[in-house]
Motif scaffolding. Sequence first.
Motif, PDB file in Angstrom:
ATOM      1  N   ILE A 178      36.767  47.643  35.072  1.00  0.00           N
ATOM      2  CA  ILE A 178      35.647  46.701  35.178  1.00  0.00           C
ATOM      3  C   ILE A 178      35.879  45.556  34.214  1.00  0.00           C
ATOM      4  CG2 ILE A 178      33.186  46.398  34.740  1.00  0.00           C
ATOM      5  CD1 ILE A 178      32.747  49.107  35.993  1.00  0.00           C
ATOM      6  N   ILE A 179      35.734  44.374  34.731  1.00  0.00           N
ATOM      7  CA  ILE A 179      36.004  43.174  33.952  1.00  0.00           C
ATOM      8  C   ILE A 179      34.721  42.364  33.845  1.00  0.00           C
ATOM      9  CG2 ILE A 179      37.370  41.056  33.884  1.00  0.00           C
ATOM     10  CD1 ILE A 179      39.157  42.614  36.056  1.00  0.00           C
ATOM     11  N   ASN A 180      34.325  42.065  32.635  1.00  0.00           N
ATOM     12  CA  ASN A 180      33.201  41.156  32.442  1.00  0.00           C
ATOM     13  C   ASN A 180      33.751  39.756  32.248  1.00  0.00           C
ATOM     14  OD1 ASN A 180      31.990  43.919  30.901  1.00  0.00           O
ATOM     15  ND2 ASN A 180      30.717  42.906  32.411  1.00  0.00           N
ATOM     16  N   GLU A 181      33.157  38.830  32.939  1.00  0.00           N
ATOM     17  CA  GLU A 181      33.640  37.451  32.895  1.00  0.00           C
ATOM     18  C   GLU A 181      32.425  36.528  32.884  1.00  0.00           C
ATOM     19  OE1 GLU A 181      35.966  37.495  36.412  1.00  0.00           O
ATOM     20  OE2 GLU A 181      34.256  37.674  37.734  1.00  0.00           O
ATOM     21  N   PRO A 182      32.627  35.301  32.521  1.00  0.00           N
ATOM     22  CA  PRO A 182      31.486  34.385  32.508  1.00  0.00           C
ATOM     23  C   PRO A 182      30.833  34.311  33.892  1.00  0.00           C
ATOM     24  CG  PRO A 182      33.362  33.396  31.398  1.00  0.00           C
ATOM     25  CD  PRO A 182      33.863  34.661  32.039  1.00  0.00           C
ATOM     26  N   GLY A 183      29.553  34.558  33.945  1.00  0.00           N
ATOM     27  CA  GLY A 183      28.827  34.427  35.208  1.00  0.00           C
ATOM     28  C   GLY A 183      28.943  35.597  36.148  1.00  0.00           C
ATOM     29  N   GLY A 184      29.511  36.705  35.685  1.00  0.00           N
ATOM     30  CA  GLY A 184      29.599  37.833  36.602  1.00  0.00           C
ATOM     31  C   GLY A 184      30.434  38.964  36.058  1.00  0.00           C
ATOM     32  N   ALA A 185      30.795  39.851  36.964  1.00  0.00           N
ATOM     33  CA  ALA A 185      31.655  40.974  36.611  1.00  0.00           C
ATOM     34  C   ALA A 185      32.513  41.279  37.828  1.00  0.00           C
ATOM     35  CB  ALA A 185      30.828  42.194  36.222  1.00  0.00           C
ATOM     36  N   ALA A 186      33.558  42.042  37.596  1.00  0.00           N
ATOM     37  CA  ALA A 186      34.427  42.389  38.710  1.00  0.00           C
ATOM     38  C   ALA A 186      34.924  43.821  38.548  1.00  0.00           C
ATOM     39  CB  ALA A 186      35.625  41.436  38.782  1.00  0.00           C
ATOM     40  N   VAL A 187      35.212  44.429  39.678  1.00  0.00           N
ATOM     41  CA  VAL A 187      35.916  45.702  39.690  1.00  0.00           C
ATOM     42  C   VAL A 187      37.334  45.411  40.165  1.00  0.00           C
ATOM     43  CG1 VAL A 187      36.003  48.041  40.602  1.00  0.00           C
ATOM     44  CG2 VAL A 187      33.801  46.919  40.277  1.00  0.00           C
ATOM     45  N   ARG A 188      38.305  45.793  39.346  1.00  0.00           N
ATOM     46  CA  ARG A 188      39.701  45.601  39.738  1.00  0.00           C
ATOM     47  C   ARG A 188      40.261  46.942  40.217  1.00  0.00           C
ATOM     48  NH1 ARG A 188      43.259  43.270  35.180  1.00  0.00           N
ATOM     49  NH2 ARG A 188      42.274  41.317  35.848  1.00  0.00           N
ATOM     50  N   LEU A 189      40.724  46.937  41.433  1.00  0.00           N
ATOM     51  CA  LEU A 189      41.246  48.154  42.059  1.00  0.00           C
ATOM     52  C   LEU A 189      42.738  47.976  42.300  1.00  0.00           C
ATOM     53  CD1 LEU A 189      38.392  48.277  44.697  1.00  0.00           C
ATOM     54  CD2 LEU A 189      38.572  49.796  42.717  1.00  0.00           C
ATOM     55  N   ARG A 190      43.517  48.976  41.902  1.00  0.00           N
ATOM     56  CA  ARG A 190      44.971  48.868  42.101  1.00  0.00           C
ATOM     57  C   ARG A 190      45.489  50.097  42.827  1.00  0.00           C
ATOM     58  NH1 ARG A 190      46.363  45.634  36.726  1.00  0.00           N
ATOM     59  NH2 ARG A 190      46.763  43.684  37.837  1.00  0.00           N
ATOM     60  N   GLN A 191      46.380  49.832  43.771  1.00  0.00           N
ATOM     61  CA  GLN A 191      47.019  50.915  44.504  1.00  0.00           C
ATOM     62  C   GLN A 191      48.514  50.623  44.559  1.00  0.00           C
ATOM     63  OE1 GLN A 191      45.396  53.503  44.982  1.00  0.00           O
ATOM     64  NE2 GLN A 191      44.864  53.914  47.094  1.00  0.00           N
TER      65      GLN A 191
END
Lengths: 115, 156
Positions: free
Chosen positions: B135-148
């Motif tokens: 999980i990445i917190n960034e300005p103005g939001g957040a993201a889930v980074r998924l890797r396969q």
Amino acid sequence: MNLTVDVETAGPVRTLTLAGELDHGGAPHLQQALDDAYTCGCRQLIIDLTGLSFCDSTGISVLLGARRVMAARRGDLALAGVNARVERIFRLIGLAEAFPTYATAEQARAAITPA
Amino acid sequence: MVVAMGWTGAGVDGSLLGRIPVGGTEPTSAYWPITDDLSALRHRVRDYAFEAGLDGIPLQDLVLAVNEAAANVLDHAYGKGHVQAWHDDRQVTVEVHDCLGELRPAHAAAGDPGAATLRGRGLWLMHQLCDEVEIINEPGGAAVRLRQSYGRRPHR
């Protein structure tokens, strides 16, 4: 619409036959059919998943909700036609044993229809 | 070869582009906005990841994980977000961004909600489906980074 729900009632047993994708968009359609079944006092419910091409956690949450309602009214809920993909999701979530499952809706009906 | 597809330009700012590795001669990244139509998103992610080299269960699992993350955006982040994907010679990476930013790294370590809980399975399930979940917190939001990764994963 990515999910269709076909409703069939035979005596006390209602069968919901799903086709398509049970996801965020499809789950409300199944929920509506379940709510109709509850309103009708249904206590023997079969959900046939043979025609499902996709199922996600939103869909599984709806199935778990049905499980809870049917347990509260001391009814039966059985799943039929759980394909390998859906079975894998159940297993990953830790729900492999959560539902009685049958290969076909016919077998499910035979198992849960009151004598 | 995978070409960039679905670039709308809208919502893609320099900081996002800056994270995309430029492997080879040109970037092979993709961007899609999140809409109610998760089916379409799944097909796009599936096509992209397959072209990149994923197949079989790892491919299906990545698609489901992206679906779960995007469904969370619809349920918890007012449906505003986007998906970015890229790949290198080892793995496919998909980031699901929201504009709310309430995801926290602790959420990524969430335990199995168990059969009694109806909601909140998404992040836990992503962990079961992907090689990496961050999980990445960034300005103005957040993201889930998924890797396969392309390599065969241990059977689960």
